[in-house]
Design a protein around this motif. Structure first.
Motif, short mmCIF file in Angstrom:
data_model
loop_
_atom_site.label_atom_id
_atom_site.label_comp_id
_atom_site.label_asym_id
_atom_site.label_seq_id
_atom_site.Cartn_x
_atom_site.Cartn_y
_atom_site.Cartn_z
N ARG B 45 -9.07 53.49 9.30
CA ARG B 45 -9.44 52.90 8.02
C ARG B 45 -9.25 53.94 6.94
NH1 ARG B 45 -12.97 48.65 8.42
NH2 ARG B 45 -13.50 48.13 10.56
N ASN B 46 -8.98 53.43 5.72
CA ASN B 46 -8.97 54.31 4.55
C ASN B 46 -8.07 55.53 4.71
OD1 ASN B 46 -10.81 52.60 3.35
ND2 ASN B 46 -12.54 53.72 4.23
N THR B 47 -6.90 55.30 5.29
CA THR B 47 -5.96 56.41 5.39
C THR B 47 -5.45 56.74 3.98
OG1 THR B 47 -5.25 55.54 7.47
CG2 THR B 47 -3.80 57.16 6.46
N PRO B 48 -5.54 57.99 3.55
CA PRO B 48 -5.07 58.33 2.20
C PRO B 48 -3.53 58.28 2.13
CG PRO B 48 -5.80 60.30 3.39
CD PRO B 48 -6.14 59.13 4.25
N ILE B 49 -3.00 57.52 1.17
CA ILE B 49 -1.54 57.43 1.03
C ILE B 49 -1.14 57.66 -0.43
CG2 ILE B 49 -1.25 55.87 2.99
CD1 ILE B 49 -0.82 53.60 0.94
N TRP B 50 0.09 57.98 -0.61
CA TRP B 50 0.67 58.21 -1.95
C TRP B 50 1.83 57.25 -2.08
CZ3 TRP B 50 0.12 63.33 -4.73
CH2 TRP B 50 0.73 63.30 -6.00
N ILE B 51 1.81 56.43 -3.12
CA ILE B 51 2.92 55.51 -3.31
C ILE B 51 3.77 55.97 -4.48
CG2 ILE B 51 3.62 53.11 -3.75
CD1 ILE B 51 1.02 52.22 -2.52
N VAL B 52 5.01 56.32 -4.14
CA VAL B 52 5.94 56.75 -5.19
C VAL B 52 6.75 55.52 -5.60
CG1 VAL B 52 7.76 58.37 -5.78
CG2 VAL B 52 6.04 59.01 -4.08
N ASP B 53 6.32 54.92 -6.69
CA ASP B 53 6.95 53.66 -7.10
C ASP B 53 7.94 53.94 -8.22
OD1 ASP B 53 7.67 51.15 -7.80
OD2 ASP B 53 5.64 50.43 -8.26
N PHE B 54 9.24 54.06 -7.88
CA PHE B 54 10.27 54.30 -8.90
C PHE B 54 10.69 53.01 -9.58
CE2 PHE B 54 11.29 58.05 -6.12
CZ PHE B 54 10.90 59.02 -7.04
N ASP B 55 10.37 51.88 -8.95
CA ASP B 55 10.88 50.60 -9.43
C ASP B 55 10.04 50.05 -10.58
OD1 ASP B 55 12.86 48.67 -9.19
OD2 ASP B 55 11.47 47.31 -8.15
N ARG B 56 8.74 50.02 -10.38
CA ARG B 56 7.80 49.56 -11.41
C ARG B 56 8.13 48.16 -11.91
NH1 ARG B 56 3.66 53.15 -13.11
NH2 ARG B 56 3.99 55.00 -11.88
N THR B 57 8.34 47.25 -10.97
CA THR B 57 8.56 45.85 -11.32
C THR B 57 7.40 45.05 -10.75
OG1 THR B 57 9.78 45.53 -9.29
CG2 THR B 57 11.07 46.08 -11.26
N SER B 58 7.38 43.76 -11.02
CA SER B 58 6.29 42.93 -10.49
C SER B 58 6.35 42.87 -8.97
CB SER B 58 6.37 41.51 -11.08
OG SER B 58 7.59 40.92 -10.69
N THR B 78 -0.21 57.17 -7.51
CA THR B 78 1.03 56.39 -7.56
C THR B 78 2.04 57.06 -8.49
OG1 THR B 78 0.02 55.02 -9.27
CG2 THR B 78 0.06 54.12 -7.03
N THR B 79 1.80 58.32 -8.84
CA THR B 79 2.72 59.04 -9.72
C THR B 79 4.11 59.07 -9.10
OG1 THR B 79 0.83 60.47 -10.06
CG2 THR B 79 2.91 61.12 -11.10
N PRO B 80 5.14 58.67 -9.84
CA PRO B 80 6.49 58.66 -9.25
C PRO B 80 7.10 60.05 -9.21
CG PRO B 80 6.55 57.75 -11.45
CD PRO B 80 5.14 58.11 -11.20
N SER B 81 6.53 60.98 -8.45
CA SER B 81 7.12 62.30 -8.28
C SER B 81 7.21 62.60 -6.80
CB SER B 81 6.25 63.36 -8.97
OG SER B 81 6.53 64.63 -8.42
N LEU B 82 8.43 62.63 -6.29
CA LEU B 82 8.67 62.84 -4.87
C LEU B 82 8.16 64.22 -4.44
CD1 LEU B 82 9.87 60.78 -3.04
CD2 LEU B 82 12.06 61.96 -3.17
N ASP B 83 8.41 65.23 -5.32
CA ASP B 83 8.01 66.59 -4.97
C ASP B 83 6.51 66.71 -4.78
OD1 ASP B 83 10.56 67.40 -4.99
OD2 ASP B 83 10.54 68.21 -7.05
N ARG B 84 5.78 66.15 -5.77
CA ARG B 84 4.33 66.30 -5.70
C ARG B 84 3.77 65.51 -4.52
NH1 ARG B 84 1.61 64.84 -10.96
NH2 ARG B 84 -0.19 65.04 -9.60
N VAL B 99 7.76 55.39 -0.40
CA VAL B 99 8.70 55.52 -1.52
C VAL B 99 9.39 54.18 -1.77
CG1 VAL B 99 10.65 56.77 -2.47
CG2 VAL B 99 9.09 57.93 -0.87
N ILE B 100 9.18 53.65 -3.00
CA ILE B 100 9.85 52.40 -3.37
C ILE B 100 10.99 52.77 -4.32
CG2 ILE B 100 9.55 50.11 -4.39
CD1 ILE B 100 6.52 50.45 -3.86
#
Lengths: 336, 371
Positions: B45-58, B78-84, B99-100
């Motif tokens: 439960r509650n696994t911490p994840i980072w979503i890198v959303d480059f698309d930012r569409t609906s 959800t900051t779109p920075s792959l490095d970070r 990564v989207i």
């Protein structure tokens, strides 16, 4: 008929250790029979064979007319055994331990009261105390009581007084005397030579062999050399000097004195005494005193082991180091 | 018989006098049950994840919402920075990076397929697998939803609707599965360890030798020794069941008396192993070490913590003679599935045979060593 008959009993452990090497003896009904010998002599092995805890490799043994190998079941009903180390339940009280062993033999304390009364009387004030909290002497009395509770026809006590203080040891032997008067055959072992005189007959045991079996008085009478006690301030140096004396047969420490035996078996002790005094004075032990002495069981034991050693292994050395073999009764008395 | 009773009575006294032993029997199992059943869980439960959303569409936001709503994940950023995002993965502050890509919505509408990258910290192998499978499930659910929406807009029908229902444990509650197994582990530990230690103790005290010079037969002695621990084992099971019911609300679908019936046979095996160990060793310490060694292997091979189906083939075969495995199976079957005598007949017959074999060997071994 003898109560115990042992013939040429041999017990080996592994290939190298022979704990008992052809032991034979008999014990008469009602006798108080003692095995005297140092640690490792084979006393415990012998007792374990007699109560059917071990099987002999050769020879045979019967107790109360029952063979210890074939008829062990019947034997276990009729023998009372007390092992060397305290082996009762420390977390049970005095009374619970006694009740437990009574029930194991299918009887009760109440029914056996007459037999155990003289000993139980001493334990009764502590009957609710846990066995772990008893003094060493009391523990041994409780163990004796437990070994008696099923009215055995023979009692085998393996080193019952080892590690017990001098007063408790005397009390324990007094109890054995009481039991003897009631006609109970008892075999007891001890490393303390001073306890030998309490027995009707003793067997000197050393390295799995019996050196002598007889009444204590007869055994010491057989000591056939003049024996003298030497006191000197520098005991060890005096001992070494005496070993260099031309007629010395054996010289060994005994308590805080030195015991000296002379190889001239027929020479009068007084004459040897004068010789020794002169010898010691000439060697710089001006304070030394010399007195003739009656031999004890321990002197006999040391003489006999020296003889058997020189016969068996090393004919060169007539004098084994007795200190390494004989426990000193005075220095061994207190651990309770 | 009277003699046996007296012996057993003395045994009960020993148990009552020994505070450490009492604690071992009464308190330790409860604590173990509470800790183990919470610790030995594969639920994530509650696994911490980072979503890198480059698309930012609906469409991409819909994906993020689905991941968030699943309950398995906690979206840290959800900051779109792959490095970070990769730094966070390395530092261990997140377990997975999603990564989207830029053209997510476009390629989805054009080609009806779009790539999503999942980077999982695979340091903890099995946990990584589970996280990945959770994420894939959410993604495929979302994909089929999107497909459904598109089709319905073109009014196309005929889609297969798959609905999964977990039988016997519909909420997939992990504890309902673990607690019945842990109960078995507790009963095993108590039965084997205490009986092995107890007889080794008599050896240490010298009372065993004293008893050997009495008319007690070895059969009587062994029966008197094992009987109190047999009762204790059943008591332990009752205690565990009560805690399981009150604290974890484990189901008791099958017959509880049936479970106790099986347990009483199983305890004969556990006690027999303990007796066997005690015949081989001289001290309580040795008894303890040997017991831990054997019980650990038994537990690891029992299917209590890991499924037997995923074990190496030879382990699977070897576990057939593992009594713990069969009692774990039976305990779960009775409590969770409500299995009756017919369903547990096979594992039970293994237990019954083991009981006879182990006790026979142990008693014989005992004779050989003691005279």
């Amino acid at each position: 008929m003898s109560t115990v008959v042992v013939e040429a009993l041999v017990k080996r452990f592994g290939r190298t250790t022979t704990a008992l090497d052809g032991v034979s003896f008999t014990v008469a009904p009602g006798e108080l029979f003692g095995f005297i010998g140092p640690d490792g002599a084979g006393k415990t092995t012998l007792f374990r064979l007699l109560v059917s805890l071990l099987r002999p490799d050769a020879g045979r043994a019967s107790v109360l007319g029952l063979d210890v190998v074939r008829e062990y079941r019947a034997l276990r009903q009729r023998v009372g055994y007390m092992a060397g180390p305290f082996s009762l339940y420390p977390d049970l009280s005095v009374e619970e331990n006694l009740r437990f062993f009574a029930s194991v033999f299918g009887t009760t304390i109440e029914r056996e009261h007459a037999r155990i009364a003289p000993i139980y009387a001493q334990l009764e004030p502590f009957k609710t105390r846990r066995a772990a909290a008893l003094s060493g002497g009391m523990k041994q009395k409780l163990a004796l009581c437990c070994a008696l509770v099923h009215r055995p026809e023979i009692l085998l006590l393996d080193e019952p007084t080892k590690g017990v203080d001098a007063v408790s040891r005397r009390e324990f032997w007094d109890l054995l005397g009481t039991l003897k008067r009631s006609g109970l055959t008892t075999i007891v072992s001890t490393p303390y030579m001073d306890e030998a005189n309490r027995c009707d007959r003793i067997a000197l045991i050393h390295r799995g062999r019996l050196l002598a079996v007889d009444a204590p008085g007869t055994i010491t009478r057989a000591f056939d050399r003049p024996l003298l006690a030497v006191r000197a301030r520098e005991r060890y140096k005096a001992l070494l000097a005496l070993r260099g004396h031309e007629h010395a047969h054996s010289v060994y420490p005994f308590g805080d004195v030195i015991h000296y035996t002379d190889e001239r078996a027929d020479a009068p002790a007084d004459q040897i005494g004068q010789e020794l005094r002169a010898f010691l004075a000439a060697n710089g032990f001006a304070d030394a005193s010399v007195e003739p002495l009656a031999p004890t069981v321990e002197d006999t034991f040391i003489a006999r082991t020296a003889e058997s050693e020189s016969r068996i292994s090393n004919p060169e050395s007539r004098i084994p180091n007795p200190e390494s073999q004989i426990p000193n009764p005075e220095s061994r008395t207190g651990s309770s | 018989m009277r003699r046996l009773l007296f012996l057993a009575q003395a045994e009960v006294l020993h148990i009552l006098r020994d505070r450490v032993l009492l604690a071992q029997v009464l308190i330790v199992p409860i604590i173990q049950l509470l800790i183990l059943s919470n610790a030995a869980t594969f639920e994530i439960r509650n696994t911490p994840i980072w979503i890198v959303d480059f698309d930012r569409t609906s469409v991409s936001r819909g994906l993020v919402n689905h991941l968030a709503a699943s309950g398995h994940f906690q979206i840290v950023d959800t900051t779109p920075s792959l490095d970070r995002a990769n730094e966070a993965l390395l530092a261990g502050t997140v377990t997975m990076v999603v990564v989207i890509p830029h053209d997510f919505e476009v390629s989805l509408t054009k080609t009806r397929a779009a790539p999503v990258e999942l980077s999982v910290n695979a340091e903890k192998g099995s946990a990584a697998g589970i996280v990945q499978s959770y994420a894939s499930r959410v993604l495929s659910e979302y994909a089929s939803e999107l497909a459904l929406a598109r089709r319905s807009s073109k009014s196309e029908g005929g889609r297969i609707d798959v609905r999964v229902r977990g039988r016997y444990n519909p909420t997939l509650n992990y504890k309902h599965y673990m607690v019945p197994g842990i109960l078995v582990a507790l009963v095993t530990m108590i039965g084997t360890l205490l009986s092995a230690q107890n007889i080794a103790r008599e050896k240490e005290l010298g009372t065993l030798e004293q008893l050997n010079v009495t008319p007690i037969t070895r059969g009587q002695f062994i029966a008197a020794k094992l009987l109190p621990f047999w009762v204790l084992g059943l008591l332990e099971l009752s205690l565990g069941l009560i805690v399981g019911k009150l604290v974890f609300g484990i189901p008791m679908r099958g017959s509880v008396p049936l479970l106790f019936g099986v347990a009483s046979v199983y305890l004969a095996v556990a006690l027999g192993i303990g007796l066997w160990i005690s015949a081989l060793v001289e001290t309580q310490q040795q008894a303890m070490f040997v017991t831990f060694f054997i019980v650990n292997i038994y537990l690891l091979m029992s299917g209590l913590f890991t499924p037997i189906d995923s074990m190496a083939p030879w382990v699977r075969v070897a576990s057939q003679i593992n009594p713990v495995r069969h009692f774990v199976t039976i305990s779960r079957a009775i409590l969770v599935k409500g299995a009756g005598p017919a369903e547990i007949a096979r594992p039970f017959s293994v237990l019954a045979v083991s009981a006879v074999v182990v006790l026979t060997i142990a008693v014989r071994q005992y004779r050989k060593r003691a005279v």
